[in-house]
Design an enzyme around this catalytic site. Sequence first.
Site, PDB file in Angstrom:
ATOM      1  CG  HIS A 164      -5.901   2.234   4.957  1.00 43.79           C
ATOM      2  ND1 HIS A 164      -5.500   3.207   5.839  1.00 43.79           N
ATOM      3  CD2 HIS A 164      -4.886   1.336   4.885  1.00 43.79           C
ATOM      4  CE1 HIS A 164      -4.274   2.901   6.275  1.00 43.79           C
ATOM      5  NE2 HIS A 164      -3.890   1.771   5.713  1.00 43.79           N
ATOM      6  N   GLY A 201       2.311   2.252  10.725  1.00 42.58           N
ATOM      7  CA  GLY A 201       3.359   3.261  10.622  1.00 42.58           C
ATOM      8  C   GLY A 201       4.044   3.592  11.936  1.00 42.58           C
ATOM      9  CD  GLU A 225      -3.016   5.812   6.461  1.00 38.30           C
ATOM     10  OE1 GLU A 225      -2.942   5.844   5.221  1.00 38.30           O
ATOM     11  OE2 GLU A 225      -2.145   5.279   7.185  1.00 38.30           O
ATOM     12  N   GLY A 229       2.645  -1.079   4.223  1.00 39.74           N
ATOM     13  CA  GLY A 229       2.819   0.300   3.793  1.00 39.74           C
ATOM     14  C   GLY A 229       4.284   0.635   3.571  1.00 39.74           C
ATOM     15  N   GLY A 230       4.911   1.213   4.593  1.00 36.70           N
ATOM     16  CA  GLY A 230       6.271   1.746   4.478  1.00 36.70           C
ATOM     17  C   GLY A 230       7.275   0.793   3.843  1.00 36.70           C
ATOM     18  CG  ASN A 245      -1.689   1.271   1.410  1.00 36.27           C
ATOM     19  OD1 ASN A 245      -1.789   2.071   0.477  1.00 36.27           O
ATOM     20  ND2 ASN A 245      -2.253   1.475   2.589  1.00 36.27           N
ATOM     21  CD1 TRP A 246       3.815   1.224  -2.691  1.00 34.49           C
ATOM     22  CD2 TRP A 246       3.712   2.281  -4.667  1.00 34.49           C
ATOM     23  NE1 TRP A 246       4.658   0.582  -3.559  1.00 34.49           N
ATOM     24  CE2 TRP A 246       4.622   1.210  -4.765  1.00 34.49           C
ATOM     25  CE3 TRP A 246       3.479   3.089  -5.785  1.00 34.49           C
ATOM     26  CZ2 TRP A 246       5.298   0.932  -5.962  1.00 34.49           C
ATOM     27  CZ3 TRP A 246       4.147   2.804  -6.968  1.00 34.49           C
ATOM     28  CH2 TRP A 246       5.050   1.742  -7.050  1.00 34.49           C
ATOM     29  CE  LYS A 247      -0.136   3.484   4.680  1.00 34.48           C
ATOM     30  NZ  LYS A 247      -0.088   3.616   6.111  1.00 34.48           N
ATOM     31  CD  GLU A 257      -3.671  -2.287   7.259  1.00 30.13           C
ATOM     32  OE1 GLU A 257      -2.555  -2.563   6.819  1.00 30.13           O
ATOM     33  OE2 GLU A 257      -4.243  -1.223   7.006  1.00 30.13           O
ATOM     34  CB  SER A 310       4.717  -1.823  12.146  1.00 32.02           C
ATOM     35  OG  SER A 310       4.390  -0.462  12.370  1.00 32.02           O
TER      36      SER A 310
HETATM   37  P1  PGA Z   1       2.670   0.308   7.528  1.00 30.82           P
HETATM   38  O1  PGA Z   1       1.236   0.594   6.879  1.00 30.82           O
HETATM   39  O2  PGA Z   1       3.135  -1.009   6.974  1.00 30.82           O
HETATM   40  O3  PGA Z   1       3.535   1.452   7.072  1.00 30.82           O
HETATM   41  O4  PGA Z   1       2.497   0.250   9.003  1.00 30.82           O
HETATM   42  C1  PGA Z   1       0.301  -0.442   6.698  1.00 30.82           C
HETATM   43  C2  PGA Z   1      -0.968   0.111   6.092  1.00 30.82           C
HETATM   44  O5  PGA Z   1      -1.360   1.231   6.439  1.00 30.82           O
HETATM   45  O6  PGA Z   1      -1.603  -0.554   5.262  1.00 30.82           O
END
Ligand code: PGA
Length: 256
Positions: free
Chosen positions: A96, A174, A98, A235-236, A10-12, A168, A214
């Site tokens: 998600h 993050g 966010e 994500g990251g 997930n590149w956001k 999640e 994470s």
């Molecule tokens: P993260 O993000 O791996 O950077 O914690 C995961 C996500 O939001 O899908």
Amino acid sequence: MGRRKLLVGNWKMHKTTGEARAFAEELGRHGASFPDGMDFAVCAPFTALSVLRVLLPTRVKLGAQNVHFADKGAYTGEISAAMLTDVGVTSVIVGHSERRHLFSESDEWIRRKVHAAVAAGLTPILCVGEDLRQRELNHTLRVVERQTLSGLAELTSAQVAGSVVAYEPVWAIGSGQTPSSQDAQRVVSVIRNVIATEKGADAAASVRILYGGSVTPANIASFTDEADIDGALVGGASLDAASFAALAAGMMGGAQ
Ligand code: PGA
């Protein structure tokens, strides 16, 4: 039970088209890291989809991070499911945290988005998870149960079987903090059980449930080795091609 492992990046809101191109080209050089019998996807910003469609290694499917529930119309700034399939997208993240928290998406909107995605032939990746306060109040299970059942409510059992849920915990996203893999397994098994109750045993046995929050190449296997966890939403650590390949290799290493 024959569920294939699935790694989703997930590149956001990261990467211009040039950066997406560089990622895809570098990932192509890591072809050997994509074992048979597992699935891979990158959920990119809308603007990078057309570039990635051409350049991503064929083993890595194209995903988006949001979709609107209407087919078309006066929805300034929104993107429909048909627009996504038109540029080669096969899966889409819905709900998600966010989007739920920063953009006030309601359970009802998320339910409609999941339905629109499936109706267009997309695989929805429905995100569920408790925030820190809910966890501290011991409300984790009731939160994920509500979000799961609400998100999948409009789908038939067969449609649920082909869908993906991502557990999640909001506090793990993050933050560098994660639940223990046993903790994540416990919540994911509850998600599978509520799906069994509501949508039947076949749907529960087939639906893929990921862990996200994470995840790194170092810890991915601890999660994906758990009986009910079928992969990871990352994500990251998915932003760098070498790291994405290391996540794939980590998931494979754990499966052996
Ligand atoms: P993260 O993000 O791996 O950077 O914690 C995961 C996500 O939001 O899908």
